[in-house]
Structures are given as structure tokens and as C-alpha cells.
Design a protein around this motif. Structure first.
Motif, PDB file in Angstrom:
ATOM      1  N   ARG A  30      -4.407  -3.451  12.330  1.00  0.00           N
ATOM      2  CA  ARG A  30      -3.024  -3.025  12.061  1.00  0.00           C
ATOM      3  C   ARG A  30      -2.524  -3.632  10.753  1.00  0.00           C
ATOM      4  O   ARG A  30      -1.868  -2.951   9.966  1.00  0.00           O
ATOM      5  CB  ARG A  30      -2.096  -3.466  13.200  1.00  0.00           C
ATOM      6  N   LEU A  31      -2.832  -4.894  10.523  1.00  0.00           N
ATOM      7  CA  LEU A  31      -2.418  -5.539   9.284  1.00  0.00           C
ATOM      8  C   LEU A  31      -3.058  -4.830   8.083  1.00  0.00           C
ATOM      9  O   LEU A  31      -2.406  -4.590   7.074  1.00  0.00           O
ATOM     10  CB  LEU A  31      -2.781  -7.021   9.305  1.00  0.00           C
ATOM     11  N   GLY A  32      -4.322  -4.470   8.223  1.00  0.00           N
ATOM     12  CA  GLY A  32      -5.003  -3.738   7.153  1.00  0.00           C
ATOM     13  C   GLY A  32      -4.319  -2.407   6.859  1.00  0.00           C
ATOM     14  O   GLY A  32      -4.126  -2.038   5.698  1.00  0.00           O
ATOM     15  N   ALA A  33      -3.915  -1.688   7.900  1.00  0.00           N
ATOM     16  CA  ALA A  33      -3.224  -0.413   7.710  1.00  0.00           C
ATOM     17  C   ALA A  33      -1.876  -0.633   7.025  1.00  0.00           C
ATOM     18  O   ALA A  33      -1.489   0.142   6.143  1.00  0.00           O
ATOM     19  CB  ALA A  33      -3.027   0.289   9.057  1.00  0.00           C
ATOM     20  N   GLN A  34      -1.174  -1.706   7.401  1.00  0.00           N
ATOM     21  CA  GLN A  34       0.103  -1.998   6.760  1.00  0.00           C
ATOM     22  C   GLN A  34      -0.085  -2.349   5.287  1.00  0.00           C
ATOM     23  O   GLN A  34       0.719  -1.952   4.444  1.00  0.00           O
ATOM     24  CB  GLN A  34       0.828  -3.134   7.482  1.00  0.00           C
ATOM     25  N   ILE A  35      -1.145  -3.085   4.987  1.00  0.00           N
ATOM     26  CA  ILE A  35      -1.416  -3.436   3.592  1.00  0.00           C
ATOM     27  C   ILE A  35      -1.690  -2.178   2.771  1.00  0.00           C
ATOM     28  O   ILE A  35      -1.189  -2.030   1.659  1.00  0.00           O
ATOM     29  CB  ILE A  35      -2.572  -4.459   3.491  1.00  0.00           C
ATOM     30  N   ILE A  36      -2.451  -1.247   3.325  1.00  0.00           N
ATOM     31  CA  ILE A  36      -2.713   0.020   2.627  1.00  0.00           C
ATOM     32  C   ILE A  36      -1.404   0.761   2.373  1.00  0.00           C
ATOM     33  O   ILE A  36      -1.150   1.240   1.263  1.00  0.00           O
ATOM     34  CB  ILE A  36      -3.702   0.896   3.430  1.00  0.00           C
TER      35      ILE A  36
END
Length: 154
Positions: A30-36
Motif C-alpha cells: 500500500r505504501l508503494g502504491a501511495q508513493i507512485i
């Protein structure tokens, strides 16, 4: 061994399959998706600044940025996703696992965060705190709580 995906009902081939059995998305994914999604927002801000020579009032910049991000993600929001979530195979669903419509995502998940984020000096702190709530036991953010949604891996 995991179960195979549900077989669509031949009488209703376009009906969405249930996502109740899908696992919650991991905090790191989820954090990775938010960073994107944030990187996409940064690019949008840079483009808006270039087009306006940086002369827009902050309120108007926030309004245009919000509109641009919804427009960029509009097609994906139909499936309960943003670009970051789509790339990392995540999906927003209602707490009961049923599909969530695009307008619910925009008005109950994105708009509150966008409004709070526009508050000078403290908005970014609240938005960051909200994003980091994914590390709570239920893996849900404050805007998940408000919108009665969850994010699942598929």
C-alpha cells in the motif's frame, strides 16, 4: 494451496465477482502504491507550475491539482483503483468486500484528504499521518475509516 478464483455466473457474465475472500493488502505494498500516486501528483504540480509560471494562488493550485489527479485516475477509479494501486494489483472495496463506485471513492476517500491537505502549514502533516495509519493493526487509513472501505490484494 490457494483456492482458484470464483467462476462467473454464466447468466450474468458482467456481474462483478465478490472480493470478500481477497486478503488485505500489505502495508508495504500500500505504501508503494501511495508513493507512485504521490510521484504522479508531483509531476502534475510541476506541469501546472510550468503552465502558470508559478503564479497561481495556493488555493487555485490545489483545486487544479485535485481535478487533474481525478482526471488522470478516472478510468482506474471505476475499478476501485488509482494508477499506483493498479500497478501493484490493489483494489479499493467496501468493508463487506463488495465493489465501491467511483463517486464514493472521489467524495468519501479522496476529497476529505484533499481538503485537509490544502490547509496551510498543517495539512501535509495530517495527510502524512493518515497515510501512515496503514501500519495500524487493521491496515486501514483514516480515510478508509471515513469511507468504510478497505484495500485488498488481488
Amino acid at each position: 494451496m490457494s483456492e482458484p478464483p470464483p467462476i462467473p455466473d454464466p447468466q450474468e457474465p458482467y456481474k462483478a465477482t465478490s472480493t470478500v475472500a481477497l486478503p488485505l493488502a500489505s502495508q508495504w505494498v500500500r505504501l508503494g502504491a501511495q508513493i507512485i500516486d504521490v510521484l504522479i501528483a508531483v509531476v502534475a504540480v510541476l506541469i501546472l507550475n510550468l503552465l502558470t509560471w508559478g503564479n497561481l494562488p495556493q488555493f487555485l493550485m490545489n483545486l487544479l491539482l485535485g481535478a487533474a489527479l481525478v482526471a488522470i485516475n478516472w478510468q482506474h477509479l471505476q475499478n476501485g483503483q488509482t494508477i499506483g494501486k493498479k500497478l501493484l494489483k490493489l483494489k479499493i472495496v467496501r468493508r463487506d468486500g463488495s465493489p465501491v463506485d467511483r463517486m464514493h471513492i472521489v467524495t468519501r476517500r479522496l476529497l476529505p484528504v484533499w481538503i485537509v491537505g490544502a490547509v496551510p502549514y498543517i495539512g501535509w502533516i495530517v495527510v502524512l499521518a493518515d497515510a501512515l495509519c496503514i501500519f495500524r493493526p487493521g491496515r486501514n487509513t483514516l480515510h478508509d475509516d471515513f469511507a468504510e472501505t478497505k484495500v485488498v490484494q488481488f
